[in-house]
Motif scaffolding. Structure first.
Motif, PDB file in Angstrom:
ATOM      1  N   GLU A 234       5.665 -28.267 -20.105  1.00 54.16           N
ATOM      2  CA  GLU A 234       5.671 -29.333 -21.111  1.00 54.16           C
ATOM      3  C   GLU A 234       4.499 -29.215 -22.082  1.00 54.16           C
ATOM      4  O   GLU A 234       4.542 -29.756 -23.186  1.00 54.16           O
ATOM      5  CB  GLU A 234       5.619 -30.702 -20.421  1.00 54.16           C
TER       6      GLU A 234
ATOM      7  N   LYS B 157       1.798 -27.987 -37.484  1.00 52.88           N
ATOM      8  CA  LYS B 157       0.664 -28.527 -36.747  1.00 52.88           C
ATOM      9  C   LYS B 157      -0.129 -29.507 -37.599  1.00 52.88           C
ATOM     10  O   LYS B 157      -0.420 -29.242 -38.746  1.00 52.88           O
ATOM     11  CB  LYS B 157      -0.238 -27.383 -36.295  1.00 52.88           C
TER      12      LYS B 157
ATOM     13  N   LYS C  76      -8.000 -18.346 -28.700  1.00 52.20           N
ATOM     14  CA  LYS C  76      -7.125 -19.501 -28.492  1.00 52.20           C
ATOM     15  C   LYS C  76      -7.569 -20.253 -27.244  1.00 52.20           C
ATOM     16  O   LYS C  76      -8.189 -19.682 -26.337  1.00 52.20           O
ATOM     17  CB  LYS C  76      -5.667 -19.056 -28.312  1.00 52.20           C
TER      18      LYS C  76
ATOM     19  N   GLN D   6      -5.767 -23.150 -24.436  1.00 56.98           N
ATOM     20  CA  GLN D   6      -4.515 -23.755 -24.005  1.00 56.98           C
ATOM     21  C   GLN D   6      -4.785 -25.073 -23.301  1.00 56.98           C
ATOM     22  O   GLN D   6      -5.686 -25.166 -22.459  1.00 56.98           O
ATOM     23  CB  GLN D   6      -3.774 -22.813 -23.058  1.00 56.98           C
TER      24      GLN D   6
ATOM     25  N   ALA E 107       3.208 -26.166 -23.044  1.00 54.86           N
ATOM     26  CA  ALA E 107       3.154 -24.783 -23.524  1.00 54.86           C
ATOM     27  C   ALA E 107       2.806 -24.698 -25.003  1.00 54.86           C
ATOM     28  O   ALA E 107       2.129 -23.763 -25.450  1.00 54.86           O
ATOM     29  CB  ALA E 107       4.483 -24.087 -23.251  1.00 54.86           C
ATOM     30  N   ASP E 108       3.266 -25.668 -25.796  1.00 54.75           N
ATOM     31  CA  ASP E 108       3.001 -25.643 -27.237  1.00 54.75           C
ATOM     32  C   ASP E 108       1.669 -26.290 -27.616  1.00 54.75           C
ATOM     33  O   ASP E 108       1.308 -26.301 -28.793  1.00 54.75           O
ATOM     34  CB  ASP E 108       4.129 -26.350 -28.000  1.00 54.75           C
ATOM     35  N   ALA E 109       0.956 -26.798 -26.632  1.00 53.98           N
ATOM     36  CA  ALA E 109      -0.329 -27.454 -26.913  1.00 53.98           C
ATOM     37  C   ALA E 109      -1.444 -26.409 -26.878  1.00 53.98           C
ATOM     38  O   ALA E 109      -2.204 -26.301 -25.911  1.00 53.98           O
ATOM     39  CB  ALA E 109      -0.586 -28.576 -25.905  1.00 53.98           C
ATOM     40  N   GLN E 110      -1.529 -25.640 -27.924  1.00 52.41           N
ATOM     41  CA  GLN E 110      -2.492 -24.544 -27.998  1.00 52.41           C
ATOM     42  C   GLN E 110      -3.345 -24.691 -29.252  1.00 52.41           C
ATOM     43  O   GLN E 110      -2.832 -24.961 -30.328  1.00 52.41           O
ATOM     44  CB  GLN E 110      -1.758 -23.202 -28.010  1.00 52.41           C
TER      45      GLN E 110
ATOM     46  N   LEU F 269      -0.786 -22.977 -37.183  1.00 46.96           N
ATOM     47  CA  LEU F 269       0.506 -23.021 -36.518  1.00 46.96           C
ATOM     48  C   LEU F 269       1.482 -23.858 -37.317  1.00 46.96           C
ATOM     49  O   LEU F 269       1.123 -24.915 -37.836  1.00 46.96           O
ATOM     50  CB  LEU F 269       0.364 -23.627 -35.113  1.00 46.96           C
TER      51      LEU F 269
ATOM     52  N   VAL G  15       2.492 -33.105 -28.942  1.00 45.92           N
ATOM     53  CA  VAL G  15       3.477 -32.254 -28.270  1.00 45.92           C
ATOM     54  C   VAL G  15       4.408 -33.076 -27.381  1.00 45.92           C
ATOM     55  O   VAL G  15       5.635 -32.894 -27.403  1.00 45.92           O
ATOM     56  CB  VAL G  15       2.754 -31.161 -27.448  1.00 45.92           C
TER      57      VAL G  15
ATOM     58  N   ASN H 275      -5.840 -22.905 -31.963  1.00 41.83           N
ATOM     59  CA  ASN H 275      -6.234 -21.625 -32.533  1.00 41.83           C
ATOM     60  C   ASN H 275      -7.657 -21.738 -33.073  1.00 41.83           C
ATOM     61  O   ASN H 275      -7.946 -22.595 -33.897  1.00 41.83           O
ATOM     62  CB  ASN H 275      -5.300 -21.233 -33.671  1.00 41.83           C
TER      63      ASN H 275
ATOM     64  N   LYS I  39       7.105 -35.409 -29.077  1.00 40.48           N
ATOM     65  CA  LYS I  39       8.309 -34.736 -29.589  1.00 40.48           C
ATOM     66  C   LYS I  39       9.405 -34.629 -28.536  1.00 40.48           C
ATOM     67  O   LYS I  39      10.578 -34.503 -28.873  1.00 40.48           O
ATOM     68  CB  LYS I  39       7.944 -33.344 -30.108  1.00 40.48           C
TER      69      LYS I  39
END
Length: 516
Positions: free
Chosen positions: A218, A510, A117, A119, A220-223, A507, A162, A225, A165
């Protein structure tokens, strides 16, 4: 203008595919395999963001197995287009597995193996001289904030998705002083002091000594895979899967990914020729054996399967034998080993039926008929198999257990043995699964058991928590869930129960993104 841009982009993609084909055809192979023969190179389409780590893995792999690896680096979308146009290559490793989801939808990849992953973080100059610690600091006029183009780069588009939203994207967009085509360009500008901050993938900063990074809640969800896909048209799928397993193994490629700053959480160990151990109830054998054999051949591995009554299998597991996966005949026998298999999936269902010789000479059609004096009845062994346990439960619910057991002359660990004895004439009737009768329709008749709610068995699948090869076992399960395999289950008298299987591991929610 939009049509002109589309034309330029389309032409660029086609040109990239043509250049790749020309380069590939011009390259000669000097590496030989263990037999002294020229080894056919594996061709990998790889996102540029993974270049540094993949070069290290390539060096390790070629040294260990003497097989050449040709790598085409570039934007993930361009690589995907090249694969689609050229119909060549063996492996596809984009910067984010949303591209593999698109490739899977187009039937361009056959297997998908998760690797690592990345980040999205805020890159700052060494020592963070602007003291950037929170999102609002990026909006300050004192900080020169840059980012990758959200219409061209995965990290930019991921950031936009991200932050949109939560209503923060416009603020960040307004504060942006410059945009770049790639995430590497953003990191380079910060490294040389041309900017103070920018959003990048953390792993990209591994080669930039003059850059630190800050993680913001802010983002954290921008990951992203990262997974590797085996191209469906590959002429050497065994070799491609061999490398894919190598890249994703915790003691091979994944060590390199961790070394280069990627985030890893895999559990798959390396095995040149892995041996996958599967325990399965005997009644499942005709439904899964062909699928397992095909999987074994394609992957170039060994699958050691043990078919037996589930009571016997559970006894073996409690005595210390731990398979990589267990496919039980009924949930009751998975419940007894939940410490080994805590996460199970209900796959199919099978019905108990009354089996009699063709033409039903004794006119046996109901459970009550089995209690008639003088009949020779066969059932499953209650302690040795799920079929026997379920049969006794059915007899109890039907109120005939004592009477029918007076007629039972055979208690078998498998339904196949009962079928054989019926065909040989040593039994008048047997209670077994509908699947047991699937291959003997010309010799036997089957009658449903009506009015009894417990006469249906559910077959769950689970991978062991201590398996050395959990991803390989999961890929086998995906093959078991294929359309062809479901047809095999139906032909053997099973009802398919499982609705969907997540094969791409994308995800939730996504969107596909473009990567540099």
């Amino acid at each position: 203008m939009n049509k002109f841009i589309a034309l330029i982009v389309g032409s660029s993609l086609l040109l990239a595919a043509m250049i790749f084909l020309l380069v590939r055809n011009d390259q000669s192979t000097s590496i030989t395999n263990a037999n002294g023969e020229a080894a056919e190179p594996l061709v990998l389409f790889c996102a540029a963001s993974n270049r540094a780590v993949m070069e290290a893995i390539r060096s390790d792999y070629e040294a260990e197995f003497n097989r050449p690896l040709q790598i085409q680096y570039g934007p993930s979308q361009t690589l995907l287009s090249s694969i689609e146009v050229s119909k060549t290559g063996d492996l596809f490793l984009p910067a984010d597995d949303s591209y593999l989801a698109m490739a899977s939808d187009k039937e361009l990849v056959a297997e998908i193996i998760p690797v690592a992953k990345m980040q999205a973080v805020v890159a700052v100059r060494k020592g963070n001289p602007k003291s950037i610690t929170q999102f609002d600091d990026l909006l300050s006029k004192d900080a020169r904030f840059i980012q990758a183009n959200p219409d061209a780069a995965a990290v930019g588009k991921l950031t936009r998705n991200v932050l949109s939203k939560v209503g923060l994207w416009k603020k960040l967009d307004d504060a942006t002083t410059a945009t770049h085509t790639t995430v590497t360009d953003v990191a380079r500008d910060i490294d040389v002091g041309a900017a103070d901050a920018g959003i990048v993938f953390d792993a990209v900063l591994h080669t930039f000594d003059g850059v630190d990074f800050v993680e913001l809640p802010e983002l954290a969800d921008a990951q992203a895979n990262i997974s590797v896909g085996v191209i469906a048209s590959s002429k050497q799928p065994q070799a491609a899967l061999h490398f894919a397993r190598y890249a994703a193994a915790i003691d091979r490629g994944m060590k390199r990914y961790e070394e280069f700053g990627f985030r890893v959480d895999g559990k798959e160990s390396w095995g040149d020729i892995p041996e996958l151990n599967i325990f399965a109830g005997s009644m499942l054998r005709p439904a899964i054996e062909d699928t397992i054999a095909a999987f074994e051949s394609r992957e170039g591995i060994r699958v050691n399967r043990v078919y037996n009554g589930c009571g016997i299998l559970v006894g073996q597991m409690k005595a210390g034998q731990h398979p990589d996966a267990y496919f039980a005949c009924d949930s009751e026998f998975m419940d007894q080993v939940t410490d080994l298999f805590p996460e199970r999936v209900d796959v199919s269902e099978n019905e108990l039926v009354i089996l009699v010789q063709k033409g039903n000479p004794n006119n046996i059609t109901t459970l009550k008929d089995l209690t008639r004096k003088g009949l020779r009845v066969g059932v499953g062994h209650e302690k040795q198999c799920a079929m026997g346990w379920l049969t006794q439960k059915t007899f109890r619910e039907g109120g005939i257990q004592t009477k029918v057991m007076d007629n039972v002359t055979v208690q078998s660990p498998t339904g196949d043995m009962l079928v054989n004895q019926l065909q040989a004439g040593s039994l008048d009737a047997a209670v077994a699964y509908l699947s047991n009768a699937a291959g003997a329709a010309e010799f036997l008749d089957a009658y449903p058991i009506t009015g009894i709610s417990c006469s249906t068995a559910t077959q769950p699948w689970a991978v062991a928590t201590d398996s050395k090869y959990p991803e390989t076992a999961s890929r086998l399960f995906q093959k078991i869930c294929s359309a062809k395999s479901q047809d095999d289950f139906a032909a053997e008298g099973f009802r398919w129960k499982l609705q969907t299987v997540n094969t791409t591991k994308t995800l939730p929610g996504k969107d596909p993104e473009t990567e540099e």
